[in-house]
Design a protein around this motif. Sequence first.
Motif, PDB file in Angstrom:
ATOM      1  N   SER A 121      -3.794  12.535   4.566  1.00 55.06           N
ATOM      2  CA  SER A 121      -3.071  11.273   4.587  1.00 55.06           C
ATOM      3  C   SER A 121      -4.053  10.117   4.726  1.00 55.06           C
ATOM      4  O   SER A 121      -5.191  10.289   5.164  1.00 55.06           O
ATOM      5  CB  SER A 121      -2.058  11.248   5.739  1.00 55.06           C
ATOM      6  OG  SER A 121      -2.714  11.371   6.990  1.00 55.06           O
ATOM      7  N   LYS A 122      -3.572   8.934   4.338  1.00 57.88           N
ATOM      8  CA  LYS A 122      -4.337   7.706   4.463  1.00 57.88           C
ATOM      9  C   LYS A 122      -3.434   6.644   5.085  1.00 57.88           C
ATOM     10  O   LYS A 122      -2.222   6.645   4.879  1.00 57.88           O
ATOM     11  CB  LYS A 122      -4.834   7.221   3.103  1.00 57.88           C
ATOM     12  CG  LYS A 122      -5.768   8.178   2.380  1.00 57.88           C
ATOM     13  CD  LYS A 122      -6.175   7.598   1.031  1.00 57.88           C
ATOM     14  CE  LYS A 122      -7.078   8.555   0.274  1.00 57.88           C
ATOM     15  NZ  LYS A 122      -7.467   8.000  -1.051  1.00 57.88           N
ATOM     16  N   GLN A 123      -4.050   5.752   5.809  1.00 60.11           N
ATOM     17  CA  GLN A 123      -3.304   4.645   6.400  1.00 60.11           C
ATOM     18  C   GLN A 123      -4.131   3.375   6.288  1.00 60.11           C
ATOM     19  O   GLN A 123      -5.278   3.326   6.740  1.00 60.11           O
ATOM     20  CB  GLN A 123      -2.959   4.925   7.864  1.00 60.11           C
ATOM     21  CG  GLN A 123      -2.061   3.880   8.490  1.00 60.11           C
ATOM     22  CD  GLN A 123      -1.572   4.319   9.858  1.00 60.11           C
ATOM     23  OE1 GLN A 123      -2.254   5.073  10.561  1.00 60.11           O
ATOM     24  NE2 GLN A 123      -0.397   3.870  10.250  1.00 60.11           N
ATOM     25  N   THR A 124      -3.545   2.342   5.674  1.00 62.31           N
ATOM     26  CA  THR A 124      -4.208   1.057   5.510  1.00 62.31           C
ATOM     27  C   THR A 124      -3.537   0.026   6.408  1.00 62.31           C
ATOM     28  O   THR A 124      -2.304  -0.047   6.463  1.00 62.31           O
ATOM     29  CB  THR A 124      -4.144   0.592   4.047  1.00 62.31           C
ATOM     30  OG1 THR A 124      -4.869   1.521   3.229  1.00 62.31           O
ATOM     31  CG2 THR A 124      -4.758  -0.791   3.872  1.00 62.31           C
ATOM     32  N   THR A 137       0.822  -1.201   0.000  1.00 60.77           N
ATOM     33  CA  THR A 137       0.000   0.000   0.000  1.00 60.77           C
ATOM     34  C   THR A 137       0.857   1.253   0.000  1.00 60.77           C
ATOM     35  O   THR A 137       1.974   1.259   0.537  1.00 60.77           O
ATOM     36  CB  THR A 137      -0.929   0.024   1.227  1.00 60.77           C
ATOM     37  OG1 THR A 137      -1.731   1.211   1.189  1.00 60.77           O
ATOM     38  CG2 THR A 137      -0.143   0.016   2.524  1.00 60.77           C
ATOM     39  N   TYR A 138       0.341   2.309  -0.633  1.00 66.41           N
ATOM     40  CA  TYR A 138       0.922   3.644  -0.527  1.00 66.41           C
ATOM     41  C   TYR A 138       0.290   4.432   0.620  1.00 66.41           C
ATOM     42  O   TYR A 138       0.701   5.558   0.897  1.00 66.41           O
ATOM     43  CB  TYR A 138       0.724   4.412  -1.830  1.00 66.41           C
ATOM     44  CG  TYR A 138       1.741   4.082  -2.897  1.00 66.41           C
ATOM     45  CD1 TYR A 138       2.975   4.723  -2.935  1.00 66.41           C
ATOM     46  CD2 TYR A 138       1.469   3.132  -3.868  1.00 66.41           C
ATOM     47  CE1 TYR A 138       3.913   4.430  -3.918  1.00 66.41           C
ATOM     48  CE2 TYR A 138       2.389   2.829  -4.856  1.00 66.41           C
ATOM     49  CZ  TYR A 138       3.611   3.474  -4.869  1.00 66.41           C
ATOM     50  OH  TYR A 138       4.540   3.180  -5.843  1.00 66.41           O
ATOM     51  N   ASN A 139      -0.708   3.851   1.270  1.00 67.44           N
ATOM     52  CA  ASN A 139      -1.384   4.535   2.382  1.00 67.44           C
ATOM     53  C   ASN A 139      -0.589   4.317   3.656  1.00 67.44           C
ATOM     54  O   ASN A 139      -0.881   3.445   4.469  1.00 67.44           O
ATOM     55  CB  ASN A 139      -2.813   4.009   2.523  1.00 67.44           C
ATOM     56  CG  ASN A 139      -3.645   4.265   1.292  1.00 67.44           C
ATOM     57  OD1 ASN A 139      -3.389   5.201   0.542  1.00 67.44           O
ATOM     58  ND2 ASN A 139      -4.656   3.434   1.071  1.00 67.44           N
ATOM     59  N   SER A 140       0.457   5.109   3.830  1.00 72.13           N
ATOM     60  CA  SER A 140       1.406   4.932   4.928  1.00 72.13           C
ATOM     61  C   SER A 140       1.381   6.094   5.909  1.00 72.13           C
ATOM     62  O   SER A 140       2.347   6.301   6.635  1.00 72.13           O
ATOM     63  CB  SER A 140       2.814   4.769   4.359  1.00 72.13           C
ATOM     64  OG  SER A 140       3.161   5.885   3.547  1.00 72.13           O
ATOM     65  N   ASP A 141       0.279   6.867   5.927  1.00 71.96           N
ATOM     66  CA  ASP A 141       0.159   8.053   6.774  1.00 71.96           C
ATOM     67  C   ASP A 141       1.237   9.082   6.429  1.00 71.96           C
ATOM     68  O   ASP A 141       1.751   9.775   7.301  1.00 71.96           O
ATOM     69  CB  ASP A 141       0.211   7.689   8.260  1.00 71.96           C
ATOM     70  CG  ASP A 141      -0.340   8.805   9.147  1.00 71.96           C
ATOM     71  OD1 ASP A 141      -1.125   9.626   8.640  1.00 71.96           O
ATOM     72  OD2 ASP A 141       0.026   8.853  10.338  1.00 71.96           O
ATOM     73  N   THR A 150      -8.868   1.192   5.995  1.00 69.56           N
ATOM     74  CA  THR A 150      -8.170   2.426   5.634  1.00 69.56           C
ATOM     75  C   THR A 150      -8.764   3.598   6.400  1.00 69.56           C
ATOM     76  O   THR A 150      -9.968   3.861   6.317  1.00 69.56           O
ATOM     77  CB  THR A 150      -8.259   2.702   4.124  1.00 69.56           C
ATOM     78  OG1 THR A 150      -7.643   1.631   3.412  1.00 69.56           O
ATOM     79  CG2 THR A 150      -7.545   4.004   3.777  1.00 69.56           C
ATOM     80  N   LYS A 186      -8.602   7.798   7.009  1.00 69.97           N
ATOM     81  CA  LYS A 186      -8.302   8.948   6.165  1.00 69.97           C
ATOM     82  C   LYS A 186      -8.342  10.241   6.983  1.00 69.97           C
ATOM     83  O   LYS A 186      -9.135  10.380   7.903  1.00 69.97           O
ATOM     84  CB  LYS A 186      -9.306   9.056   5.018  1.00 69.97           C
ATOM     85  CG  LYS A 186      -9.353   7.845   4.104  1.00 69.97           C
ATOM     86  CD  LYS A 186     -10.406   8.025   3.020  1.00 69.97           C
ATOM     87  CE  LYS A 186     -10.497   6.801   2.123  1.00 69.97           C
ATOM     88  NZ  LYS A 186     -11.539   6.972   1.074  1.00 69.97           N
TER      89      LYS A 186
END
Length: 705
Positions: A634-637, A597-601, A646, A648
């Motif tokens: 930012s997003k975090q999965t 994932t690119y959702n790494s905060d 996820t 957001k």
Amino acid sequence: MTTRKLAALVLLASVSPVALASHALAEEVTFLDTITVMGTRTAVPVRENPRSVSVIERSEIERQAPQTIAQILRDVPGVQVADESVAGMQRIRIRGESSRRVTILVDGQEITDHSTYGTPLLVDPSVIERIEVVRGPSSVLFGAKAIGGVINIVTRGGADKPIQFETGGSLYSASRGWQGFAAVSGTLGQFDYRFSVGGDRHGDRDVPKSRWAPSGKLDDTSFHNDNLYAHLGYRFGAENNHYLALKAERHRLTSQGWPGTPVAGQDFRIDLPKRDRTKVGLYYDVDRVTPIIAKIHADAFYQTVERVFENRVTVRTTPTRSVAVNSTSEDRIANYGGNFQIDLNAFDKHYTILGLQYLGDTLDTKKGSTTVMTGFGPRPVTTISTSRDKASIDTLSVYAQDEWTLPHDFKLTAGARLYNTRTSLNETTTAARANLPAKDDTAVVKSVGLTWSGLPNTVLRTSYSEGYITPTLLQLFGSTTAGGQGVTYGNPSLKPETSRNVEFGVRYDHQGLVLDAAAFLTRAQDYIGTTRCLAVGAACLTAATAASSASYYVNADKATTYGLELLAEYRIGESGFTPYASGTLMRRKLDFGTYTTYNSDTPVASGRFGLRYEGRWDTLPYWADLFVRAGSGSKQTYEGTGGLVTDKSPSWATLNLAAGASFGPEGRYSLAVAVNNIFDRAYRPTLGELPAVGRSVEVTARMKF
């Protein structure tokens, strides 16, 4: 605001504390002229440094009203603030790397924390002379935690007069808080000294109404600090080229943990009633020893961190049934070590440093958990468990670096460090781990940098560097619980995390225009993550833990990070106006094995831009600064109980205004006022940081005599 528009905005944008600090009515000096030892361990101007470095001087710190050091650093390109929902205990991320992968130094000596989250910056802002930041892996010169970068906090020495008194304070409307200090310092012949006391108190912060805080009040975000600091220095020798210093500091923090958005049927609370750090350091420097030996440096220190963590969670399964879990952790960390470095001019056009460093850490942790089940029988059922572990890690390393001045305006800097690390579990109440053997690890990390100053007013730079970080004692031998989510066990078989970084940069300074830009790519592997206990092994010790919701630490994850960093300002003639900009464009991909994932905060774009004015009214110097801070959200999965989840946080931008003046003989008095988040926007810069305060006013005043 869309990410694309925000990215374009950031590329135009922002003030860095570095730029502001170097400008205070000294219009011929830019931040590229600042001398720093970070990045090379030798004194060079920022413009000639092969690494991405930033320096924040005392003058800028005094213009602000920072509650914590992290707030001073938030505008440095590539830097993010994280507090993991604990007010007053802020940490720093660099280039997307977690705070655990950033080395924190105080006067060149490392603070180690051995926690899941990393080292908080618990130093009184009033005792800081300057802050130096290296962005990118720096394990060759600054130790085995510097995958993300290094922050070196340099504390203050004596004033240049026999005796000087200083005092100051700040008021914060958002927390109805205050901060203050008083100090006495001076120089008497060959001696210099400084003694300082400080503290602050903050209540629960006011924030705009939002899904994070429907009432407009962020519960359980109060905190307070108390600080003591002492410095004694002595200069001697026929040429006054020897300097011996003793520094001591004590920092005490009491804080609360924000429980997050309320969940129906659940009561959650975190308290940190004790977070104390005490440090004593001894330093010796001598310059111009012989024509070959340019400098000798030696230091030694002893430091302790004592912390208490309390976690209480109650879950109601029905109106008459509940499960209450109270967990506590009492930890004591002791750090001790020293560094010896010699700088040599042994060969023509070469400047060589050789060093030997030792760092020893011990962690003594006591954990307890009490579970009370009500409504499942005729009377409540109580279960109590306790444990204790005492572990240590000793790191001995040697390092070398050579700076070679080449023809045609090139300069090559190359270095390497050899590590030997020994970890051991000295005491434990867990019988299955009682006889674990000590573990040794040896590694070599390298770096190389090249600068070229062959173009007018321009320096081009490129570098390759490696990062290396040993697992924490908690990850190796400890166990953690939080929120009733089960136990995470340490794994004594963990390997160190490593990374490789390449970056290219340019610095330009001419006719009022100053630019410092860098592009970077970092690849990291063997990141330490967690996985479920599905079988009995070295980490999951029994069939009972393997069948439970427990997990353990493993080397399983990878990361790839790339981006652009920009710092710019343009002084408009003699008008006093300077538009400025600092910002970061960054992408970070995490590979957890089971998903990527690119959702790494990590926000894609973040920065600050504005317009500053420096002027005088009669003999009164004053300044004003109107600026915008912004981030792309930012997003975090992560893996939840039902699959991937996820979280957001949306894009945001705030308008802010600050102004101040100094007056009296030699600028004896100063006053500054800041109005933050003028339009009262609700936002979180990242999911790792508490919701930000709304419209608020900060006032700071200082005087010295």
